[in-house]
Design an enzyme around this catalytic site. Structure first.
Site, PDB file in Angstrom:
ATOM      1  N   MET A   1     -12.253   4.490  -1.273  1.00 57.46           N
ATOM      2  CA  MET A   1     -13.025   5.002  -0.032  1.00 57.46           C
ATOM      3  C   MET A   1     -13.742   6.119  -0.083  1.00 57.46           C
ATOM      4  O   MET A   1     -13.065   7.308   0.505  1.00 57.46           O
ATOM      5  CB  MET A   1     -11.865   4.696   1.224  1.00 57.46           C
ATOM      6  CG  MET A   1     -11.602   3.348   1.543  1.00 57.46           C
ATOM      7  SD  MET A   1     -10.164   3.214   2.678  1.00 57.46           S
ATOM      8  CE  MET A   1      -8.588   3.483   1.678  1.00 57.46           C
TER       9      MET A   1
ATOM     10  N   HIS B   1      -1.147  -1.343  -4.582  1.00 55.06           N
ATOM     11  CA  HIS B   1      -2.253  -0.700  -3.725  1.00 55.06           C
ATOM     12  C   HIS B   1      -2.642   0.704  -3.708  1.00 55.06           C
ATOM     13  O   HIS B   1      -1.460   1.053  -2.881  1.00 55.06           O
ATOM     14  CB  HIS B   1      -2.337  -1.536  -2.637  1.00 55.06           C
ATOM     15  CG  HIS B   1      -3.798  -1.538  -1.918  1.00 55.06           C
ATOM     16  ND1 HIS B   1      -5.020  -2.260  -2.142  1.00 55.06           N
ATOM     17  CD2 HIS B   1      -4.103  -0.636  -0.756  1.00 55.06           C
ATOM     18  CE1 HIS B   1      -6.100  -1.762  -1.605  1.00 55.06           C
ATOM     19  NE2 HIS B   1      -5.601  -0.866  -0.722  1.00 55.06           N
TER      20      HIS B   1
ATOM     21  N   HIS C   1      -8.385   1.127  -4.189  1.00 55.43           N
ATOM     22  CA  HIS C   1      -9.436   1.017  -3.220  1.00 55.43           C
ATOM     23  C   HIS C   1     -10.045   2.310  -3.028  1.00 55.43           C
ATOM     24  O   HIS C   1      -9.586   3.116  -2.492  1.00 55.43           O
ATOM     25  CB  HIS C   1      -8.751   0.267  -2.000  1.00 55.43           C
ATOM     26  CG  HIS C   1      -9.648   0.161  -0.859  1.00 55.43           C
ATOM     27  ND1 HIS C   1      -9.443   0.103   0.676  1.00 55.43           N
ATOM     28  CD2 HIS C   1     -11.011   0.205  -0.881  1.00 55.43           C
ATOM     29  CE1 HIS C   1     -10.471  -0.267   1.378  1.00 55.43           C
ATOM     30  NE2 HIS C   1     -11.512  -0.107   0.397  1.00 55.43           N
TER      31      HIS C   1
ATOM     32  N   ASP D   1      -7.312  -6.173   4.201  1.00 57.58           N
ATOM     33  CA  ASP D   1      -6.640  -4.625   4.068  1.00 57.58           C
ATOM     34  C   ASP D   1      -6.718  -4.113   5.623  1.00 57.58           C
ATOM     35  O   ASP D   1      -7.972  -3.903   5.973  1.00 57.58           O
ATOM     36  CB  ASP D   1      -7.337  -3.866   3.082  1.00 57.58           C
ATOM     37  CG  ASP D   1      -6.814  -2.640   2.714  1.00 57.58           C
ATOM     38  OD1 ASP D   1      -5.723  -2.132   3.613  1.00 57.58           O
ATOM     39  OD2 ASP D   1      -7.241  -1.901   2.122  1.00 57.58           O
TER      40      ASP D   1
ATOM     41  N   MET E   1      -8.987   8.204  -0.959  1.00 63.97           N
ATOM     42  CA  MET E   1      -9.986   8.886   0.083  1.00 63.97           C
ATOM     43  C   MET E   1     -10.359  10.149  -0.127  1.00 63.97           C
ATOM     44  O   MET E   1      -9.491  10.842  -0.771  1.00 63.97           O
ATOM     45  CB  MET E   1      -9.053   8.669   1.385  1.00 63.97           C
ATOM     46  CG  MET E   1      -8.358   7.470   2.044  1.00 63.97           C
ATOM     47  SD  MET E   1      -7.448   7.697   3.266  1.00 63.97           S
ATOM     48  CE  MET E   1      -6.671   6.040   3.490  1.00 63.97           C
TER      49      MET E   1
ATOM     50  N   SER F   1       0.860  -1.033  -0.133  1.00 65.91           N
ATOM     51  CA  SER F   1      -0.042  -0.054  -0.078  1.00 65.91           C
ATOM     52  C   SER F   1       0.842   1.280   0.015  1.00 65.91           C
ATOM     53  O   SER F   1       1.551   1.678   0.840  1.00 65.91           O
ATOM     54  CB  SER F   1      -0.925  -0.133   1.295  1.00 65.91           C
ATOM     55  OG  SER F   1      -1.764   1.181   1.372  1.00 65.91           O
TER      56      SER F   1
ATOM     57  N   ASP G   1      -4.792   3.568  -1.997  1.00 64.12           N
ATOM     58  CA  ASP G   1      -5.872   4.135  -1.032  1.00 64.12           C
ATOM     59  C   ASP G   1      -6.051   5.113  -1.414  1.00 64.12           C
ATOM     60  O   ASP G   1      -5.627   6.300  -1.322  1.00 64.12           O
ATOM     61  CB  ASP G   1      -5.595   4.075   0.531  1.00 64.12           C
ATOM     62  CG  ASP G   1      -4.979   2.767   1.201  1.00 64.12           C
ATOM     63  OD1 ASP G   1      -5.885   1.768   1.134  1.00 64.12           O
ATOM     64  OD2 ASP G   1      -3.899   2.527   1.405  1.00 64.12           O
TER      65      ASP G   1
ATOM     66  N   MET H   1     -12.085  -5.554   5.432  1.00 64.59           N
ATOM     67  CA  MET H   1     -11.282  -4.413   5.936  1.00 64.59           C
ATOM     68  C   MET H   1     -11.038  -4.980   7.399  1.00 64.59           C
ATOM     69  O   MET H   1     -11.895  -5.315   8.307  1.00 64.59           O
ATOM     70  CB  MET H   1     -12.108  -3.186   6.085  1.00 64.59           C
ATOM     71  CG  MET H   1     -12.407  -2.336   4.743  1.00 64.59           C
ATOM     72  SD  MET H   1     -10.668  -2.077   3.883  1.00 64.59           S
ATOM     73  CE  MET H   1      -9.826  -0.747   5.160  1.00 64.59           C
TER      74      MET H   1
END
Length: 224
Positions: A72, A37, A70, A177, A41, A12, A39, A141
């Site tokens: 979010m 990966h 991913h 994750d 957000m 990540s 993240d 998660m």
């Protein structure tokens, strides 16, 4: 890749040295990473804000590894085409954010990406039941999303086992994750996960190759 083969490790990049992100991606690829990966957000669905399209597009040039984003974020349907455009290969959305989750997952696949179905620690696993058949992988998660470096929630082991039962004999994979490190990656694999997102558990090391080997050895020991 079937569960009989080795697990996939997905560093990540939120936990990397972002001032030299391209170099960090090249380094973890050389160390043996399978997936990169991201993240994503938005400061709305989760309380933090992270990277956007220009960053992903710029580092797409430094590696041929699959990019796993991913999301979010609220209203992810608005941005699916953009993530494809900047070079993402895998895209996971939260079931909590998609009122028409089957449509979203199928649109991701129509765009040529693998579709992931993510679920928060506090959400009922039964909410997955109507959508898992449209997902290539399920993201369990093991922290509450929004910040890197959080402590692993042990209840995730049972949640992985339950998701594995729901998957049955299908080829849907399980990604774990949050808070994965050398001391718990083997237990996560034993519970049924086969894609391991690793942040500080890798990037806090001064030798990525040694740590990657240690992570893989920890899963191999758990399977013996």
């Amino acid at each position: 890749m079937s569960r009989e083969n080795r697990i996939s490790i997905a560093p990540s990049i939120l936990a990397s040295d972002l001032s030299r992100l391209g170099e960090e991606i090249v380094a973890v690829e050389k160390a043996g990473a399978d997936i990169i990966h991201f993240d994503i957000m938005d400061g709305h669905f989760v309380p933090n804000i992270s990277i956007g399209f220009p960053i992903i597009e710029s580092v797409r040039k430094v590696t041929s590894l699959p990019f796993d984003a991913h999301l979010m974020i609220s209203e992810p349907d608005r941005f699916l085409e953009d993530f494809k455009r900047v070079g993402c290969n895998w895209l996971s959305v939260h079931i909590e954010t998609c009122p028409h989750i089957n449509r979203t997952l199928n649109r991701i696949k129509e765009l040529g990406m693998k579709a992931g179905l993510a679920i928060n620690p506090g959400s009922a696993l039964s909410s997955l039941d109507g959508a898992m058949s449209d997902a290539d992988f399920v993201v369990v998660m093991s922290v509450n999303p929004g910040f890197g470096g959080q402590k692993f929630l042990p209840a995730a082991y049972d949640r992985i086992r339950e998701v594995r039962k729901k998957i049955g004999t299908s080829k849907t994979r399980i990604q774990i994750d949050g808070g994965i490190k050398k001391h718990n990656i083997g237990a996560a694999e034993a519970a049924g996960a086969d894609i391991m997102v690793v942040g500080t558990g890798l990037f806090s090391s001064t030798n990525y190759s040694e740590m990657m080997a240690s992570l893989r050895n920890s899963t191999s020991e758990a399977s013996r």
